[in-house]
Design an enzyme around this catalytic site. Structure first.
Site, short mmCIF file in Angstrom:
data_model
loop_
_atom_site.label_atom_id
_atom_site.label_comp_id
_atom_site.label_asym_id
_atom_site.label_seq_id
_atom_site.Cartn_x
_atom_site.Cartn_y
_atom_site.Cartn_z
N ALA A 13 48.66 16.14 62.56
CA ALA A 13 48.16 15.32 64.22
C ALA A 13 48.63 14.64 64.65
O ALA A 13 48.34 14.19 66.10
CB ALA A 13 46.56 15.31 64.12
N SER A 15 52.47 13.71 63.81
CA SER A 15 53.61 14.35 63.55
C SER A 15 54.20 15.50 63.77
O SER A 15 52.94 16.39 62.70
CB SER A 15 54.62 13.21 63.60
OG SER A 15 54.87 13.30 62.01
N GLY A 16 54.79 16.13 63.60
CA GLY A 16 55.44 17.39 63.35
C GLY A 16 56.94 17.08 62.86
O GLY A 16 57.90 16.19 62.83
N GLY A 80 44.16 22.05 61.58
CA GLY A 80 42.71 23.22 61.94
C GLY A 80 42.31 23.66 63.28
O GLY A 80 42.12 22.30 63.55
N HIS A 228 46.76 26.42 56.77
CA HIS A 228 45.84 25.09 56.74
C HIS A 228 46.92 24.27 56.36
O HIS A 228 46.98 24.43 54.98
CB HIS A 228 44.68 24.89 56.46
CG HIS A 228 43.79 24.08 57.02
ND1 HIS A 228 42.77 22.96 56.37
CD2 HIS A 228 43.70 23.57 58.10
CE1 HIS A 228 42.02 22.53 56.43
NE2 HIS A 228 42.92 22.18 57.66
N ASP A 229 47.12 22.40 56.93
CA ASP A 229 48.09 21.97 56.72
C ASP A 229 47.45 21.51 54.69
O ASP A 229 47.63 21.26 53.87
CB ASP A 229 48.13 20.83 57.77
CG ASP A 229 46.88 19.86 57.99
OD1 ASP A 229 45.86 19.99 57.82
OD2 ASP A 229 47.57 19.16 58.57
N THR A 230 45.86 21.25 54.64
CA THR A 230 45.30 20.54 53.94
C THR A 230 45.00 22.28 52.72
O THR A 230 45.18 22.10 51.44
CB THR A 230 43.67 20.33 53.89
OG1 THR A 230 43.88 19.27 54.85
CG2 THR A 230 43.62 19.80 52.78
N THR A 251 45.85 11.24 58.89
CA THR A 251 44.59 11.37 60.37
C THR A 251 43.57 11.79 59.34
O THR A 251 42.60 10.54 59.80
CB THR A 251 45.32 11.59 61.04
OG1 THR A 251 46.29 11.42 61.24
CG2 THR A 251 44.16 11.95 62.49
N GLY A 398 49.75 11.08 53.53
CA GLY A 398 51.02 10.18 54.03
C GLY A 398 50.44 8.58 53.50
O GLY A 398 50.67 7.93 53.39
#
Length: 483
Positions: A13, A15-16, A80, A228-230, A251, A398
């Site tokens: 959310a 950065s990439g 997501g 999904h990142d999680t 985030t 993070g």
């Protein structure tokens, strides 16, 4: 053994990044190839994600990596819930509207007038949150969006980039579940939900499992990772045990358990728990908690006032403040939207009969303590609903860099916290690709490899009786505000 390289495109959310994972058969090593900001854009009163800028940077990162190594495959993961609409020619109809945009205000009640809230949960098993894809689509139908006349395909943000890479329109399972539009038991779209809100069924594409190849980009195979990142981050947990919970800390804070089946019953419904798709047939029973978004917004407000703190500065400020002066429920609607977060916290404290934090130090301490205490309350719900015992908490993402919050969390939950890796999402993305290519046998072997490859930090609980007492205070406050 010749080292194999895969690319993990990881979009968060804030950065990439494009990460190159080198695997020699024993250990995995991640190298950051290209990092870029993910800055939302306001236009005519609407908050958008800048999908085209993200796509430019994804291509740039891939080119940089391919210039240095022979790349065996590419996988994409992202945040997501965000639906993406294409027209009948496969063109993007609009930059995706940010999930924090206020277009979804009132959309939940609009949906429940067409399908009862309990039935929505029974069909999807997903936590009720205003930002879910279901309510984003519903708001478009409610508001007679002109895009509905031209829509040809529904995708997620991760699916969009997989489509732009390969030309293949597929929906990845872990992403589909986050939108509250998919049945986690059948692993298919819940068409009755689409019919209830009046969204066209012919926009739906097939759902694929994470690990499936979906095409090529300039000759490089593209694999549907845990999109999904999680979901990707949970794959990247370095553990060889089963009795653990995980906290993907960034985030958002996503606190949960990894199960082999969804838990969709009255207890899960009352606790507002979510059953999101996972890798290798797993389900992530978890709760979304507002997370470090609150601290990020405080930091932005202070920067605008000329007090430009780094994240390390925030930790030092919190360490200097008096403990347990005030608490907030991180998940109240007050804290969801962009804005003056310190003032929102002060208003919440006044409304709940507490003395508002006056200094920046006291404010950020309130945020960190409130998060740690909320983690305890959520963990208790997860254990009660699932019946699974939890001996430790793996913190990934993070938030592992915030030693103070990790220690507070260990204190609050009265269990050891194992922090690391910070780049669990990119690691998990890469692991899914390596398993798909036969470099690793399965998830258990991959996690054992990660346990040998990744450095972690363990935080043992301290003064837990005091923290548990404070958690009781927050629990009473949460119950009072929900009445």
């Amino acid at each position: 053994m010749t080292e194999k390289y895969v690319l993990a495109v990881d979009l968060g959310a804030e950065s990439g990044r494009v990460m190159c994972a080198g695997f020699d058969g024993q250990r995995i090593e991640m190298t950051e190839v290209h990092r870029f900001s993910n800055t939302p854009v306001y236009a005519n009163g609407t908050l958008y994600w800048d999908a085209l800028r993200l796509w430019h940077n994804i291509q740039l990162g891939i080119r940089q990596a391919a210039a240095e190594h022979e790349i065996a495959s590419i996988g994409v993961d992202s945040w997501g819930v965000n639906p993406i609409l294409l027209d009948n020619n496969g063109h993007l109809l609009s930059n995706p509207v940010h999930y924090r945009d206020n277009r979804t205000d009132g959309a939940m009640s609009w949906v429940f007038e067409r399908m009862q809230r309990r039935e929505v949960y029974e069909r999807t098993g997903i936590q009720f949150m205003q930002m879910n894809g279901l309510y984003q689509l519903a708001s478009m139908v409610r508001d007679n969006s002109s895009q509905l006349k031209a829509v040809g395909t529904l995708l997620s943000i991760c699916d969009l980039f997989n489509y732009w890479l390969t030309g293949t329109k597929k929906a990845e399972f872990t992403m589909a579940t986050t939108m509250q539009l998919c049945d986690p038991r059948t692993k298919d779209w819940d068409r009755a939900l689409f019919e209830a809100i009046g969204f066209p069924l012919d926009t739906l594409v097939p759902i694929v499992e994470p690990g499936e190849p979906i095409g090529t980009y300039e000759g490089i195979p593209v694999i549907a990772s845990a999109g999904h990142d999680t979901g990707a981050a949970v794959v990247g947990i370095p553990t060889t045990t089963q009795e653990y919970a995980y906290l993907s800390s960034g985030t958002w804070s996503l606190l949960g358990l990894e199960l082999d089946h969804p838990v969709i019953n009255d207890a899960a419904y009352e606790a507002n728990l979510t059953n999101e798709g996972g890798y290798a047939g797993t389900i992530r029973l978890l709760k979304n908690i507002m997370g470090l978004w609150i601290a990020q917004q405080c930091r932005n407000t202070w920067a605008e006032a000329g007090r430009d703190y780094s994240y390390d500065d925030l930790v030092r400020l919190a360490q200097s403040a008096t403990p347990f002066q005030a608490f907030v429920d991180p998940d109240v609607d007050d804290f969801f939207h962009v804005g003056d977060m310190p003032e929102k916290i002060r208003a919440y404290c006044r409304r709940t009969g507490q003395m508002p934090p006056e200094s920046d130090a006291q404010m950020i301490r309130t945020v960190y303590e409130s998060l740690a205490l909320k983690y305890r309350l959520v963990l208790e719900h997860l254990i009660a609903v699932s019946g699974q015992s939890v001996e430790r908490l793996h913190v990934i993402g993070g938030g592992t860099n915030n030693a103070l919050l990790c220690q507070m969390t260990a204190n609050a939950i009265d269990r050891p916290v194992i922090a690391g890796p910070a780049e669990a999402t990119a690691l998990g993305n890469a692991v899914v690709q390596l398993i798909a290519q036969g470099e690793l046998a399965n998830l258990a072997e991959a996690r054992a490899m990660l346990a040998e490859s990744i450095d972690t930090v363990t935080y043992e609980p301290q003064d837990s009786a005091l923290w548990i007492e404070q958690a009781g205070r927050l629990s009473e406050q949460v119950a009072a505000t929900q009445q």
